[in-house]
Scaffold this motif. Structure first.
Motif, PDB file in Angstrom:
ATOM      1  N   ALA A  55      46.050 -43.285   3.536  1.00  0.00           N
ATOM      2  CA  ALA A  55      46.302 -42.297   2.488  1.00  0.00           C
ATOM      3  C   ALA A  55      47.666 -42.464   1.815  1.00  0.00           C
ATOM      4  N   PRO A  56      48.737 -42.782   2.553  1.00  0.00           N
ATOM      5  CA  PRO A  56      50.039 -42.907   1.887  1.00  0.00           C
ATOM      6  C   PRO A  56      50.173 -44.143   1.002  1.00  0.00           C
ATOM      7  N   ILE A  57      49.223 -45.058   1.067  1.00  0.00           N
ATOM      8  CA  ILE A  57      49.336 -46.309   0.318  1.00  0.00           C
ATOM      9  C   ILE A  57      48.798 -46.101  -1.087  1.00  0.00           C
ATOM     10  N   GLU A  58      49.682 -46.110  -2.060  1.00  0.00           N
ATOM     11  CA  GLU A  58      49.295 -45.856  -3.450  1.00  0.00           C
ATOM     12  C   GLU A  58      48.911 -47.156  -4.156  1.00  0.00           C
ATOM     13  N   ASP A  59      48.128 -46.980  -5.220  1.00  0.00           N
ATOM     14  CA  ASP A  59      47.735 -48.090  -6.092  1.00  0.00           C
ATOM     15  C   ASP A  59      47.012 -49.200  -5.330  1.00  0.00           C
ATOM     16  N   GLN A  60      46.224 -48.810  -4.342  1.00  0.00           N
ATOM     17  CA  GLN A  60      45.441 -49.770  -3.571  1.00  0.00           C
ATOM     18  C   GLN A  60      44.004 -49.276  -3.453  1.00  0.00           C
ATOM     19  N   PHE A  61      43.431 -48.913  -4.600  1.00  0.00           N
ATOM     20  CA  PHE A  61      42.076 -48.374  -4.591  1.00  0.00           C
ATOM     21  C   PHE A  61      41.082 -49.363  -3.993  1.00  0.00           C
ATOM     22  N   LEU A  62      41.223 -50.642  -4.320  1.00  0.00           N
ATOM     23  CA  LEU A  62      40.273 -51.628  -3.814  1.00  0.00           C
ATOM     24  C   LEU A  62      40.329 -51.712  -2.294  1.00  0.00           C
ATOM     25  N   LEU A  63      41.522 -51.559  -1.725  1.00  0.00           N
ATOM     26  CA  LEU A  63      41.645 -51.575  -0.257  1.00  0.00           C
ATOM     27  C   LEU A  63      40.933 -50.374   0.344  1.00  0.00           C
ATOM     28  N   HIS A  64      41.108 -49.192  -0.251  1.00  0.00           N
ATOM     29  CA  HIS A  64      40.412 -47.999   0.231  1.00  0.00           C
ATOM     30  C   HIS A  64      38.898 -48.194   0.138  1.00  0.00           C
ATOM     31  N   ALA A  65      38.452 -48.748  -0.992  1.00  0.00           N
ATOM     32  CA  ALA A  65      37.017 -48.972  -1.170  1.00  0.00           C
ATOM     33  C   ALA A  65      36.496 -49.981  -0.157  1.00  0.00           C
ATOM     34  N   HIS A  66      37.266 -51.009   0.122  1.00  0.00           N
ATOM     35  CA  HIS A  66      36.821 -52.032   1.078  1.00  0.00           C
ATOM     36  C   HIS A  66      36.712 -51.444   2.485  1.00  0.00           C
ATOM     37  N   ALA A  67      37.631 -50.547   2.837  1.00  0.00           N
ATOM     38  CA  ALA A  67      37.533 -49.884   4.141  1.00  0.00           C
ATOM     39  C   ALA A  67      36.222 -49.110   4.249  1.00  0.00           C
ATOM     40  N   VAL A  68      35.827 -48.447   3.152  1.00  0.00           N
ATOM     41  CA  VAL A  68      34.549 -47.719   3.153  1.00  0.00           C
ATOM     42  C   VAL A  68      33.395 -48.696   3.317  1.00  0.00           C
ATOM     43  N   GLY A  69      33.472 -49.835   2.624  1.00  0.00           N
ATOM     44  CA  GLY A  69      32.399 -50.820   2.722  1.00  0.00           C
ATOM     45  C   GLY A  69      32.270 -51.420   4.117  1.00  0.00           C
ATOM     46  N   ARG A  70      33.352 -51.476   4.865  1.00  0.00           N
ATOM     47  CA  ARG A  70      33.333 -52.019   6.225  1.00  0.00           C
ATOM     48  C   ARG A  70      33.012 -50.952   7.275  1.00  0.00           C
ATOM     49  N   ALA A  71      32.948 -49.697   6.873  1.00  0.00           N
ATOM     50  CA  ALA A  71      32.797 -48.601   7.833  1.00  0.00           C
ATOM     51  C   ALA A  71      31.362 -48.478   8.335  1.00  0.00           C
ATOM     52  N   ARG A  72      31.248 -48.021   9.564  1.00  0.00           N
ATOM     53  CA  ARG A  72      29.936 -47.680  10.123  1.00  0.00           C
ATOM     54  C   ARG A  72      29.369 -46.475   9.379  1.00  0.00           C
ATOM     55  N   PHE A  73      30.227 -45.507   9.090  1.00  0.00           N
ATOM     56  CA  PHE A  73      29.843 -44.353   8.281  1.00  0.00           C
ATOM     57  C   PHE A  73      31.100 -43.685   7.752  1.00  0.00           C
ATOM     58  N   MET A  74      30.909 -42.745   6.842  1.00  0.00           N
ATOM     59  CA  MET A  74      32.017 -42.026   6.229  1.00  0.00           C
ATOM     60  C   MET A  74      31.758 -40.538   6.327  1.00  0.00           C
ATOM     61  N   VAL A  75      32.826 -39.774   6.570  1.00  0.00           N
ATOM     62  CA  VAL A  75      32.767 -38.315   6.534  1.00  0.00           C
ATOM     63  C   VAL A  75      33.771 -37.858   5.479  1.00  0.00           C
ATOM     64  N   GLY A  76      33.269 -37.227   4.432  1.00  0.00           N
ATOM     65  CA  GLY A  76      34.125 -36.813   3.333  1.00  0.00           C
ATOM     66  C   GLY A  76      33.898 -35.368   2.945  1.00  0.00           C
ATOM     67  N   SER A  77      34.419 -35.011   1.790  1.00  0.00           N
ATOM     68  CA  SER A  77      34.219 -33.667   1.248  1.00  0.00           C
ATOM     69  C   SER A  77      34.087 -33.795  -0.265  1.00  0.00           C
ATOM     70  N   LEU A  78      34.051 -32.674  -0.959  1.00  0.00           N
ATOM     71  CA  LEU A  78      33.880 -32.707  -2.409  1.00  0.00           C
ATOM     72  C   LEU A  78      35.189 -33.107  -3.083  1.00  0.00           C
ATOM     73  N   THR A  79      35.417 -34.389  -3.136  1.00  0.00           N
ATOM     74  CA  THR A  79      36.576 -34.946  -3.819  1.00  0.00           C
ATOM     75  C   THR A  79      36.213 -36.346  -4.267  1.00  0.00           C
ATOM     76  N   GLY A  80      36.838 -36.798  -5.335  1.00  0.00           N
ATOM     77  CA  GLY A  80      36.394 -38.030  -5.974  1.00  0.00           C
ATOM     78  C   GLY A  80      36.291 -39.227  -5.057  1.00  0.00           C
ATOM     79  N   THR A  81      37.289 -39.434  -4.205  1.00  0.00           N
ATOM     80  CA  THR A  81      37.300 -40.628  -3.366  1.00  0.00           C
ATOM     81  C   THR A  81      36.136 -40.649  -2.384  1.00  0.00           C
ATOM     82  N   SER A  82      35.654 -39.478  -1.993  1.00  0.00           N
ATOM     83  CA  SER A  82      34.530 -39.443  -1.044  1.00  0.00           C
ATOM     84  C   SER A  82      33.248 -39.991  -1.647  1.00  0.00           C
ATOM     85  N   HIS A  83      33.169 -40.047  -2.990  1.00  0.00           N
ATOM     86  CA  HIS A  83      31.986 -40.626  -3.616  1.00  0.00           C
ATOM     87  C   HIS A  83      31.867 -42.117  -3.330  1.00  0.00           C
ATOM     88  N   LEU A  84      32.933 -42.729  -2.844  1.00  0.00           N
ATOM     89  CA  LEU A  84      32.855 -44.139  -2.491  1.00  0.00           C
ATOM     90  C   LEU A  84      31.801 -44.405  -1.419  1.00  0.00           C
TER      91      LEU A  84
END
Length: 318
Positions: free
Chosen positions: A163-192
């Motif tokens: 979370a503290p790492i700014e301007d690294q959207f692709l890294l955040h997205a790649h973590a989601v792609g490598r995840a077994r599953f995701m738990v999010g809430s109603l916020t834009g990044t959770s749509h990944l």
């Protein structure tokens, strides 16, 4: 993340965007002796491909996000193959182990500089701290994504805070792609989660069930807990039947009918995580990139207005 983008048009620094419906030949303007505005596309490449003469123009008002689930085969995003190795190395540098499975956690917390606070969606981080502890006890890793002003979680083996790492959207997205599953809430990044085709639970939902922040058949929607003035818990399916399940109607129920709304508890978050763990038991380390193909012939048609459908499973934990 679209590997097929091979050309882009840059707007001038003093212009905030490009009006899609203004891509046209500027001949009529030039013929009248007028100066061609910045927002008129003058790119020969664009015109040569006849992109200034579209057969259909989809504008946001004509494509509400809730209709995404109406498509038979919703599109997905994928990190380009040529960037996967670099993103894997970045995850390794941040301490993510490839031999342990990942749960990506994201929730809305105030403090993001580009978004104001929204009381209906801003969440208490403490239940997500307990969820993090639970996931790590099960042998997994928790990778949190979000923004730098989120509440700090206790440091522990298996918790990686991106979370503290700014301007690294692709890294955040790649973590989601490598995840077994995701738990999010109603916020834009959770749509990944759904966008990357990773099994996803959207918690603390208040949106209509056709688009509760996730839109795939293997996803789960966990709604807030609602109680009427008699302190009776109102089941989600009852709210769907009575059409009270959206932010505006929910506000009316609170103001006019004495309802009480409670955020998901740690036990509810853990219960939904267990559901996703059971459904993804075959993924015991980093998820491999998944490229789904259409399961049947393309219909070559589109229905307007789209026919809504409820795709994610509505999960209730009284």
């Amino acid at each position: 993340m679209n590997e097929h983008i091979n050309y882009h048009i840059s707007a001038s620094s003093n212009f905030g965007g490009i009006f899609i419906d203004s891509f046209q030949e500027p001949a009529d303007i030039v013929a009248n002796g007028e100066t061609v505005p910045d927002y008129i596309c003058r790119e020969a490449y664009w015109t040569r491909l006849r992109m200034n003469q579209p057969d259909m123009l989809l504008q946001p008002g004509n494509m509400p996000h809730g209709e995404l689930a109406a498509f038979e085969e919703p599109a997905f995003l994928k990190v380009p193959d040529r960037k996967v190795d670099a993103m894997d190395e970045a995850l390794l540098r941040h301490g993510v182990r490839p031999d342990r499975w990942i749960c990506v956690v994201n929730y809305r917390e105030p403090g993001y500089k580009f978004r104001p606070s929204r009381p209906k969606r801003d969440l208490d981080p403490r239940p997500f701290m307990e969820l993090t502890d639970f996931i790590i006890r099960q042998g997994g890793q928790v990778v949190r994504i979000g923004h730098p002003n989120m509440t700090r979680f206790p440091e522990q083996d298996g918790f990686i805070d991106l979370a503290p790492i700014e301007d690294q959207f692709l890294l955040h997205a790649h973590a989601v792609g490598r995840a077994r599953f995701m738990v999010g809430s109603l916020t834009g990044t959770s749509h990944l989660g759904s966008a990357m085709n990773t099994p996803t639970a959207i918690t603390n939902c208040i949106e209509a069930p056709y688009f509760p922040g996730c839109w795939r058949d293997h996803d789960i929607a966990l709604y807030v807990s609602c109680f009427d003035r008699d302190k009776r818990r109102v089941p989600v399916w009852e709210q769907i039947r009575d059409r009270t399940l959206d932010p505006m109607q929910l506000s009316r129920q609170v103001q006019d009918h004495g309802w009480t709304v409670k955020q998901n508890s740690p036990a509810q978050l853990i219960a939904v995580a267990k559901e996703l763990m059971d459904a993804t038991v075959d993924c015991q380390k980093w998820r491999e990139p998944y490229t789904p193909l259409p399961s049947g012939p393309r219909p070559n048609r589109v229905t307007i207005p789209a026919i809504p459908r409820i795709r994610p499973r509505i999960f209730e934990v009284p």
